[in-house]
Design an enzyme around this catalytic site. Sequence first.
Site, PDB file in Angstrom:
ATOM      1  N   GLU A 180      50.098  49.140  34.376  1.00 38.28           N
ATOM      2  CA  GLU A 180      49.052  49.969  33.182  1.00 38.28           C
ATOM      3  C   GLU A 180      49.477  51.301  32.874  1.00 38.28           C
ATOM      4  O   GLU A 180      48.654  52.301  32.512  1.00 38.28           O
ATOM      5  CB  GLU A 180      47.562  49.809  33.923  1.00 38.28           C
ATOM      6  CG  GLU A 180      47.113  48.373  33.980  1.00 38.28           C
ATOM      7  CD  GLU A 180      45.797  48.427  34.805  1.00 38.28           C
ATOM      8  OE1 GLU A 180      44.934  49.580  34.924  1.00 38.28           O
ATOM      9  OE2 GLU A 180      45.142  47.476  34.763  1.00 38.28           O
ATOM     10  N   GLU A 256      46.498  40.446  35.087  1.00 39.32           N
ATOM     11  CA  GLU A 256      45.361  41.160  35.773  1.00 39.32           C
ATOM     12  C   GLU A 256      44.367  40.828  35.090  1.00 39.32           C
ATOM     13  O   GLU A 256      44.059  41.162  33.965  1.00 39.32           O
ATOM     14  CB  GLU A 256      45.666  42.630  36.112  1.00 39.32           C
ATOM     15  CG  GLU A 256      44.760  43.104  37.341  1.00 39.32           C
ATOM     16  CD  GLU A 256      44.847  44.491  37.616  1.00 39.32           C
ATOM     17  OE1 GLU A 256      46.181  44.934  37.644  1.00 39.32           O
ATOM     18  OE2 GLU A 256      43.929  44.979  37.780  1.00 39.32           O
TER      19      GLU A 256
END
Length: 665
Positions: A180, A256
């Site tokens: 991320e 995810e």
Amino acid sequence: MFHQIGVFFMSCLSLYLTFCEAEDYVLDDRSGLGRRFDGIGGLSGGGATSRLLVNYAEPYRSQILDYLFKPNFGASLHILKVEIGGDAQTTDGTEPSHMHYENDENYFRGYEWWLMKEAKKRNPNITLIGLPWAFPGWVGHGTNWPYDFPDITAYYVVSWIIGAKQYHDLDINYIGIWNERKFDSKYIKLLRYTLDKSGLQQVKIVASDNLWEPISTSVIFDEELSSAVEVIGAHYPGTTTVTQALLTGKPLWASEDYSTFNDDVGGGCWARILNQNYVNGRMTGTISWNLIASYYENLSFGRDGLMTAEEPWSGNYVVESPIWITAHTTQFAQPGWRYLKTLGHLEQGGSYVAFTDGNGNLTIVIETMTHDHSQCIRPPLPAFNVSAQSATFHLKGSFNALTSLQVWHSKLDFKRQNSILFKQLSPMKLSDGTFSLDLDVDEVYTLTTITTGQKGAHPAPPSSTPFPKIYKDDFNVRNPPFTEAPDFADQTGVFEYFINLTDPGPHVFTLRQVVTQRPVTWSADADQTISIIGDHNWQNLTVTCDIFIETAKTGGVFIAARVDQGGEAVRHAKGVFFWVYADGTYKVTNDIGGQIVLAEGLSGTQAGVWHTLSLTVKGQYATGMLNGYPLWKSAVVLQPKNGWAAIGTNTFELAQYDNFAIEAE
Ligand SMILES: *[C@@H]1O[C@H](CO)[C@@H](O)[C@H](O)[C@H]1NC(C)=O
Ligand SMILES: *[C@@H]1O[C@H](CO)[C@@H](O)[C@H](O)[C@H]1NC(C)=O
Ligand SMILES: *[C@@H]1O[C@H](CO)[C@@H](O)[C@H](O)[C@H]1NC(C)=O
Ligand SMILES: *[C@@H]1O[C@H](CO)[C@@H](O)[C@H](O)[C@H]1NC(C)=O
Ligand SMILES: *[C@@H]1O[C@H](CO)[C@@H](O)[C@H](O)[C@H]1NC(C)=O
Ligand SMILES: *[C@@H]1O[C@H](CO)[C@@H](O)[C@H](O)[C@H]1NC(C)=O
């Protein structure tokens, strides 16, 4: 009853201008198949989400692992993704790196190696993925950025893959970039080059574990990048993708997803996204953050795992509904199967997907999750309606001659709290390749040619109990595969078992904080190190611990009680912190940052000498002892009212702990 039918007619007439007959759906492989199915998995880490699992006694620990990984038993996961520990806080704790320092290498730290081996033992075909969230400070040469020295970062990551094979015989299948965070095309190419040069051509790259963009556009316009990247992985895509991602021609994964409290709404979320990630977004792999909720529930995102195992002291664990929702797909379709092209939404809401192994096997998964019973934590879920409906499926092509299908059913029941989870029903007879189902809301059906499905069960685990009020650890008894002491959950820094062979005793076996430089962080680590333990509800207790400061002049350590938060908020933790320093002073503060001082003075403490600290908090007062003598008394503590016990250091510095004990009221 009559009233309900009336309402049903009305909505059918107004919305679809039909007469509410069963809707027809065709499943057909004659015009070719859809994408390859890559599997469903769970993510251990990001961070420290499996921390407490390893401290379960047998047989409970193995039972939990069976529910997660054993084929034809429970979730029967296809994919295990793990964090490559980076010595930094990555949501619910810190995971240790295989290289704390530049010249350091150790492939036995933490529990992810163990977890991968346990998964592999149960399912030798499981896909393994590694991804870093954070990196030890030396990787960034003191900056908070891993791409300034991309060759070092690539070397660091590839070492982890080589170590997995060399020390644990684990073949890592996929490797990610930086969770991320921004990617760097140059780094991705260098990682590919380093993998290839190390004989790891078979290890594929997932990028970029963030949003669909800008990675998709970069891949489209950069041929070398395109050949380096195997899979486009996006997080929390809300079942949709973007045109650019489809244009890459790469497999698309929700690398995810989920992150939702694991009650039945969590189960509904998971059922909806497992189907609709493909129906709406052509995603062929979905990975749950997290695999298992094995961290203190009062840390960030408590219980956002497929099941719950947060009480190693009692042995209690809970097989939550997401486990059985997972089984609806995982037990009946394997990575390498293909989606059919004929799939989509049901007329009255919900969705259906179908898979085939190419040898005549067919698995159909249908879900009718309503909006409010399937909301995930993110992103926001646009409004939609689902109502009871009849559906008739017509099997064509290879599947036309099938005469019966196995049936598995779940119904999430929010009214009576009496959900049916993964129940086998009588096989469905087909005539001329056709069958009909009356679908209610909040249901999942699997119809399949596969006959090996099973709802596995172990005896009920022990009942839930609070963390023991009397707790002691002298760090002498060690569980060989693990480097961390039971129940301690590091929130900044890494606390490891240590052996000092030159100590004449009694401090040969200790616990040592070993991170000496601020890591390349993923979230806001504190400037102090801290490991928490115990019960967040604790108010009145005594914490006692022998401590050993290793850094002369500037070093310092603390013990603490009522620590109110950890995880990503660890910098802002409040509590009662009792510090002693190598310069011969002490301090009592209300915060981990050491700014709110409740008491301070001289202690005579120094580095290189063992001291015994004791902290008692009761009601509004706290008292501290040094080596058995009162050092300060009756410091007034108004906030917080409760929290964990903890140990830690003043900076990123070496320090040791021994004979840790808690007595709580
Ligand atoms: C692993 O995959 C192979 C080949 O697809 C298959 O034959 C075997 O049954 C699988 N093993 C397990 C335990 O699922
Ligand atoms: C801690 O977790 C428990 C269980 O989920 C919850 O009831 C309680 O409100 C939480 N406390 C805080 C301070 O968040
Ligand atoms: C389905 O798969 C099994 C093995 O898993 C195989 O024996 C069988 O022939 C396949 N096809 C059908 C139509 O069942
Ligand atoms: C859902 O149904 C209600 C009641 O019939 C209607 O008002 C609403 O517009 C519908 N919402 C959607 C998104 O179709
Ligand atoms: C090990 O023990 C010896 C003897 O007590 C002590 O001098 C030394 O500082 C200790 N070393 C470490 C790293 O703790
Ligand atoms: C903690 O001690 C205070 C003062 O004795 C008391 O009022 C309070 O009820 C105690 N809390 C618990 C949970 O026992």
